[in-house]
Each structure stands twice: as structure tokens, then as C-alpha cells.
Write an enzyme that holds these catalytic residues in place. Structure first.
Site: not given
Ligand code: AMP
Length: 209
Positions: A144, A88, A133, A13, A127
Site C-alpha cells: 500500500r 487517490r 484490519r 488522515k 493498528r
Molecule cells: P483507507 O481506509 O483509506 O486506507 O482505504 C482502504 C482501501 O480502500 C485502500 O487500500 C484501497 O484498496 C481502497 N480505497 C480507498 N479509497 C480509495 C480510492 N480513493 N481509490 C481507490 N481505492 C480506494
């Protein structure tokens, strides 16, 4: 144009959102990136979010909704946005929907990135090695993916019922996936433009040749 991307972690994404945003001159609003910036800056929001993120859990809805609101308002005034990793949960989707409807600027499309679990695990392991990360460790990744299945996947039905869901095959070369998405969005823009025209559809092309 107002577009959102739904997909499990590792579906690509972020990469595609950046390309779409650059191509159509849209603001990319990526909640994961925004939260990582908050964590890095040591803000109160960042301290709250960090524990959830390290476990692979979602940060509470009210935190994320408040964090995105101003950005969405600004981006909308400047021509549109692409939401990457937001909404989400159904509560977030409802908040985004209510906001957009109240202003007469509904979301145009929700793109669902489809990809199998084995491919995701392989990508996320890569990654974890490259970017380090903290939430890409294998156990956290599995959690996740489970969080995606239980909390985010219900959005698929939500947007399908609203008639704006489009499935994207997220397996294969990155450039080919970009092409697929850009073609779709160009077609959508064209359709939106012509639907608003005050001449009937059959008139398009009249007078040519
Ligand atoms: P991502 O980089 O999009 O995978 O996000 C990393 C982490 O940030 C996720 O595993 C969540 O802990 C938090 N996170 C990101 N976007 C959201 C969202 N829309 N709602 C809740 N937590 C989020």
C-alpha cells in the site's frame, strides 16, 4: 469549505478528518470507510472492491468516482466537505476537479500529511493489532505504501500547481496536529472572507482605538 487530505496509509488522515469535520460542521467523505461498509453489506460493489482491498491495491477509478459523486453533491449543498482518502489517482483528481469547477465551487485546500516510512510501519503494526484490519498485515502495508508512492503521490504536484497544496507535519501528538490544521483552516476562512469584502485590506481595523 471544501478540503481534501492526501497522505500515506497510517498518516492519521481519518482521525484528523473526523475532528475537522466536527469542528467546521462539514461532511466527511472517507472512501476507505465507504468501501468497507460495502464489503460488510455483501453488495456487488463490495464484492468487486474486496479483492483489490485485500491485496492493498486501489479499487478501479470508475467504481470510486461513482460511489462518491452523490455524496459530494449532497455535502456541498449542506455547507462543504472533507475528502479523506479521495482522490487517490490523477484520474480521480481530474474528476473531482471537473465536477467542482463546473459548479463554480472549486476545492479550497489540499492538505498533504507528511510522515516517514519507519513511523508509518510502526503505527500500522499497532493498528493491525488493535483493529484487525485485513489490509494492515505487514506485506500488504508495504504494498500500500508503494501504491501511495506511485499512484497517489503525483497528486502533490498536481495540487501544488493549482496553488492549493499545504504541507502538514503529521508526526507528533495527535492534538497538536489537530491544532495546527484548525489554525490553518480558520486563517484560510478569514482570508477568504476578507478578500471578498468591498473595502481595501488596509481598512481592516480602521477606527479601532
Ligand atoms: P483507507 O481506509 O483509506 O486506507 O482505504 C482502504 C482501501 O480502500 C485502500 O487500500 C484501497 O484498496 C481502497 N480505497 C480507498 N479509497 C480509495 C480510492 N480513493 N481509490 C481507490 N481505492 C480506494
Amino acid at each position: 469549505m471544501r478540503v481534501l487530505l492526501i497522505g500515506p496509509p497510517g498518516a492519521g488522515k481519518g482521525t484528523q478528518a473526523a475532528r475537522i469535520a466536527a469542528h467546521f460542521d462539514l461532511a466527511r467523505i472517507a472512501t476507505g470507510d465507504l468501501l468497507r461498509q460495502e464489503v460488510a453489506s455483501g453488495s456487488e460493489l463490495g464484492r468487486t472492491a474486496k479483492a483489490y482491498m485485500d491485496r492493498g491495491d486501489l479499487v478501479p477509478d470508475e467504481v470510486v468516482i461513482a460511489m462518491t459523486r452523490e455524496r459530494v453533491v449532497k455535502a456541498n449543498a449542506e455547507g462543504g466537505y472533507i475528502l479523506d482518502g479521495y482522490p487517490r489517482t490523477l484520474a480521480q483528481a481530474e474528476a473531482a476537479h471537473r465536477w467542482a469547477e463546473a459548479r463554480g465551487v472549486p476545492l479550497d485546500l489540499a492538505l498533504l500529511f507528511e510522515i516517514g516510512t519507519d513511523e508509518l510501519l510502526a503505527r500500522l503494526a499497532g493498528r493491525a493489532r488493535e483493529e484487525g484490519r485485513s489490509d494492515d498485515a505487514e506485506e500488504t502495508v508495504r504494498h500500500r505504501l508503494e501504491v501511495f508512492r506511485s499512484q497517489t503521490h503525483p497528486l502533490v504536484d498536481y495540487y501544488r500547481r493549482r496553488g492549493i497544496l499545504v504541507r502538514i507535519d503529521a508526526v507528533g501528538p495527535v492534538d497538536a496536529i489537530t491544532e495546527q490544521i484548525l489554525a490553518l483552516l480558520h486563517w484560510y476562512k478569514f482570508k477568504a472572507l476578507t478578500a471578498g469584502a468591498d473595502r481595501p485590506e488596509w481598512a481592516i481595523g480602521q477606527g479601532d482605538g
